[in-house]
Design an enzyme around this catalytic site. Structure first.
Site, PDB file in Angstrom:
ATOM      1  N   LYS A  29       0.857  -1.206   0.000  1.00  0.00           N
ATOM      2  CA  LYS A  29       0.000   0.000   0.000  1.00  0.00           C
ATOM      3  C   LYS A  29       0.881   1.240   0.000  1.00  0.00           C
ATOM      4  O   LYS A  29       1.918   1.266   0.666  1.00  0.00           O
ATOM      5  CB  LYS A  29      -0.870  -0.032   1.270  1.00  0.00           C
ATOM      6  CG  LYS A  29      -1.599   1.255   1.584  1.00  0.00           C
ATOM      7  CD  LYS A  29      -1.559   1.592   3.075  1.00  0.00           C
ATOM      8  CE  LYS A  29      -0.163   1.919   3.540  1.00  0.00           C
ATOM      9  NZ  LYS A  29      -0.062   2.510   4.887  1.00  0.00           N
ATOM     10  N   PRO A 115       9.044  -4.840   2.858  1.00  0.00           N
ATOM     11  CA  PRO A 115       9.765  -4.517   4.092  1.00  0.00           C
ATOM     12  C   PRO A 115       8.797  -4.317   5.264  1.00  0.00           C
ATOM     13  O   PRO A 115       7.647  -3.910   5.071  1.00  0.00           O
ATOM     14  CB  PRO A 115      10.494  -3.213   3.763  1.00  0.00           C
ATOM     15  CG  PRO A 115      10.420  -3.035   2.305  1.00  0.00           C
ATOM     16  CD  PRO A 115       9.316  -3.886   1.777  1.00  0.00           C
ATOM     17  N   VAL A 116       9.295  -4.613   6.460  1.00  0.00           N
ATOM     18  CA  VAL A 116       8.451  -4.637   7.659  1.00  0.00           C
ATOM     19  C   VAL A 116       8.563  -3.304   8.408  1.00  0.00           C
ATOM     20  O   VAL A 116       9.633  -2.694   8.423  1.00  0.00           O
ATOM     21  CB  VAL A 116       8.919  -5.817   8.550  1.00  0.00           C
ATOM     22  CG1 VAL A 116       8.145  -5.867   9.856  1.00  0.00           C
ATOM     23  CG2 VAL A 116       8.758  -7.133   7.785  1.00  0.00           C
ATOM     24  N   GLY A 121       2.152  -1.065   4.648  1.00  0.00           N
ATOM     25  CA  GLY A 121       0.981  -1.878   5.021  1.00  0.00           C
ATOM     26  C   GLY A 121       1.156  -3.362   4.779  1.00  0.00           C
ATOM     27  O   GLY A 121       0.177  -4.062   4.526  1.00  0.00           O
ATOM     28  N   GLY A 123       1.909  -6.088   6.700  1.00  0.00           N
ATOM     29  CA  GLY A 123       1.179  -6.999   7.593  1.00  0.00           C
ATOM     30  C   GLY A 123      -0.323  -6.867   7.388  1.00  0.00           C
ATOM     31  O   GLY A 123      -1.065  -7.864   7.382  1.00  0.00           O
ATOM     32  N   SER A 124      -0.788  -5.639   7.191  1.00  0.00           N
ATOM     33  CA  SER A 124      -2.219  -5.390   6.981  1.00  0.00           C
ATOM     34  C   SER A 124      -2.684  -6.046   5.680  1.00  0.00           C
ATOM     35  O   SER A 124      -3.778  -6.608   5.606  1.00  0.00           O
ATOM     36  CB  SER A 124      -2.490  -3.885   6.899  1.00  0.00           C
ATOM     37  OG  SER A 124      -2.036  -3.242   8.059  1.00  0.00           O
ATOM     38  N   ASP A 157      -5.173   0.002   8.885  1.00  0.00           N
ATOM     39  CA  ASP A 157      -4.936  -0.100   7.437  1.00  0.00           C
ATOM     40  C   ASP A 157      -5.587  -1.322   6.803  1.00  0.00           C
ATOM     41  O   ASP A 157      -5.596  -1.451   5.573  1.00  0.00           O
ATOM     42  CB  ASP A 157      -3.425  -0.251   7.176  1.00  0.00           C
ATOM     43  CG  ASP A 157      -2.717   1.081   7.063  1.00  0.00           C
ATOM     44  OD1 ASP A 157      -3.393   2.113   7.019  1.00  0.00           O
ATOM     45  OD2 ASP A 157      -1.473   1.056   7.012  1.00  0.00           O
TER      46      ASP A 157
HETATM   47  O1  C5P Z   1      -4.252   0.603  13.937  1.00  0.00           O
HETATM   48  P1  C5P Z   1      -2.801   0.274  13.983  1.00  0.00           P
HETATM   49  O2  C5P Z   1      -2.514  -0.911  14.845  1.00  0.00           O
HETATM   50  O3  C5P Z   1      -2.152   0.164  12.660  1.00  0.00           O
HETATM   51  O4  C5P Z   1      -2.108   1.522  14.692  1.00  0.00           O
HETATM   52  C1  C5P Z   1      -0.839   1.456  15.264  1.00  0.00           C
HETATM   53  C2  C5P Z   1      -0.645   2.654  16.181  1.00  0.00           C
HETATM   54  O5  C5P Z   1      -0.518   3.858  15.411  1.00  0.00           O
HETATM   55  C3  C5P Z   1      -1.795   2.920  17.121  1.00  0.00           C
HETATM   56  O6  C5P Z   1      -1.665   2.186  18.303  1.00  0.00           O
HETATM   57  C4  C5P Z   1      -1.669   4.424  17.370  1.00  0.00           C
HETATM   58  O7  C5P Z   1      -0.678   4.687  18.348  1.00  0.00           O
HETATM   59  C5  C5P Z   1      -1.154   4.948  16.055  1.00  0.00           C
HETATM   60  N1  C5P Z   1      -2.250   5.448  15.201  1.00  0.00           N
HETATM   61  C6  C5P Z   1      -2.826   6.683  15.504  1.00  0.00           C
HETATM   62  N2  C5P Z   1      -3.847   7.135  14.712  1.00  0.00           N
HETATM   63  C7  C5P Z   1      -4.278   6.440  13.656  1.00  0.00           C
HETATM   64  C8  C5P Z   1      -3.699   5.179  13.329  1.00  0.00           C
HETATM   65  C9  C5P Z   1      -2.675   4.721  14.137  1.00  0.00           C
HETATM   66  O8  C5P Z   1      -2.441   7.355  16.455  1.00  0.00           O
HETATM   67  N3  C5P Z   1      -5.264   6.922  12.903  1.00  0.00           N
END
Ligand code: C5P
Length: 320
Positions: A29, A115-116, A121, A123-124, A157
């Site tokens: 992504k 890459p990680v 995205g 893993g997503s 994501d």
């Molecule tokens: O949803 P995801 O696990 O990918 O988000 C990882 C971290 O990124 C969340 O725990 C949060 O700290 C931050 N985040 C955020 N606002 C978003 C998406 C992610 O602050 N809209």
């Protein structure tokens, strides 16, 4: 081979065990822009983004099996969890839990090419590909809304990756809407060899564009130039904090900007991968070769993004 993933793609492929299986692409992504707004009561930030997908990605194999299992391969396999923390496995468990009436298993394999912790995205996209393909493999007939609900609970994501075509993201990222068709663009992805945890980049953010300044792309975007004009007043708000944390990102952006034919460069997601949009495939291929040569420790990949035929549900072929 590519095309939409259908039930017929999962037909029995081995005469001895009656296996059903398939390989699917979990595309990378790219956020063409990412504007961040206020922090919400749930501690996530409000955001707005235009996400597109690449023809490059992880390759996921899924085969019917008595138990759930996961095997990893590919250049970045060592950097992702093998067990319960793996998002592909989590997605499979959540889908199975949504159908407790059936005892379901699958042998899942992930060829980790993306890459990680890189803003692509990866893993997503693995999780989303697993949801789509297992829904067919297990003949669950889960509704779209149920799949999107599971996707949102797996990460901000994952719903966009479930669509895997140009989409408008809002909310914390989980509210997604397919956009008008966008042209296919020659691009290169450059990661200067550093990992960045998303939460840390959001935590380091101190200047935000806010949400509401951009609108989904209009119907008349037909060329790279139209797309760049649309993106003119946009940015990735996470780029500045990410560059402060990992100055190598600035170097990657500089390297892209120096390349002939590079029309726009920016960081994707929470970084550290940067993308360059090029005025033609030949420019992108030349740039990728030069940047990889000059920076042997960086990860560099020429690809194509957006376009009506790029993204999932794509399948890469049946199991041998
Ligand atoms: O949803 P995801 O696990 O990918 O988000 C990882 C971290 O990124 C969340 O725990 C949060 O700290 C931050 N985040 C955020 N606002 C978003 C998406 C992610 O602050 N809209």
């Amino acid at each position: 081979m590519s095309g939409s993933l259908r039930e017929s793609d999962l037909e029995t492929v081995s005469e001895n065990a009656g296996r059903r299986g398939v390989f699917v692409l979990a595309p990378a992504k790219v956020n063409l822009f990412l504007h961040v707004g206020d922090k919400r009561p749930d501690n996530y930030h409000a955001l707005e983004s235009l996400a597109v997908f690449a023809e490059f990605g992880d390759r996921i194999g899924l085969e019917s099996a008595p138990e759930l299992s996961l095997t990893l391969s590919g250049p970045f396999a060592a950097q992702i969890p093998k067990g319960d923390g793996n998002l592909a496995l989590k997605a499979a468990r959540m889908l199975r839990a949504a159908h407790p009436e059936r005892a379901l298993g699958a042998a899942i394999s992930v060829e980790k090419n993306i890459p990680v912790a890189a803003g692509l995205g990866g893993g997503s996209s693995d999780a989303a590909a697993v949801l789509r393909a297992l829904n067919l493999l297990w003949r669950l007939d889960s509704s779209e809304s149920r799949l999107f609900e599971i996707a949102a609970s797996l990460g901000s994501d994952v719903p966009a990756c479930l669509l895997a075509r140009p989409c408008w993201m809002e909310g914390r990222g989980e509210r997604v809407k397919k956009t008008n068709t966008l042209p296919q663009i020659a691009a290169i992805l450059v990661n200067p060899g550093v990992m960045l945890p998303t939460a840390e980049v959001f935590a380091a953010l101190n200047a935000r564009t806010g949400v509401g300044t951009m609108h989904p792309p209009p119907a008349n975007i037909q060329s790279l130039w139209d797309l760049v004009a649309y993106l003119e007043d946009s940015a990735n708000d996470l780029e500045a904090p990410a560059c402060r944390m990992r100055p190598a990102i600035d170097e990657a952006l500089d390297a892209l900007n120096e390349e002939p034919g590079c029309v726009l460069s920016q960081m994707s997601g929470s970084g550290a991968t940067c993308f360059g949009l090029f005025d033609g495939r030949h420019f992108a291929l030349g740039a990728a070769e030069r940047i990889a040569h000059e920076h042997p420790h960086w990860w560099v990949r020429a690809t194509r993004i957006a376009g009506p035929d790029i993204g999932v549900p794509h399948w890469a072929g049946k199991l041998d």
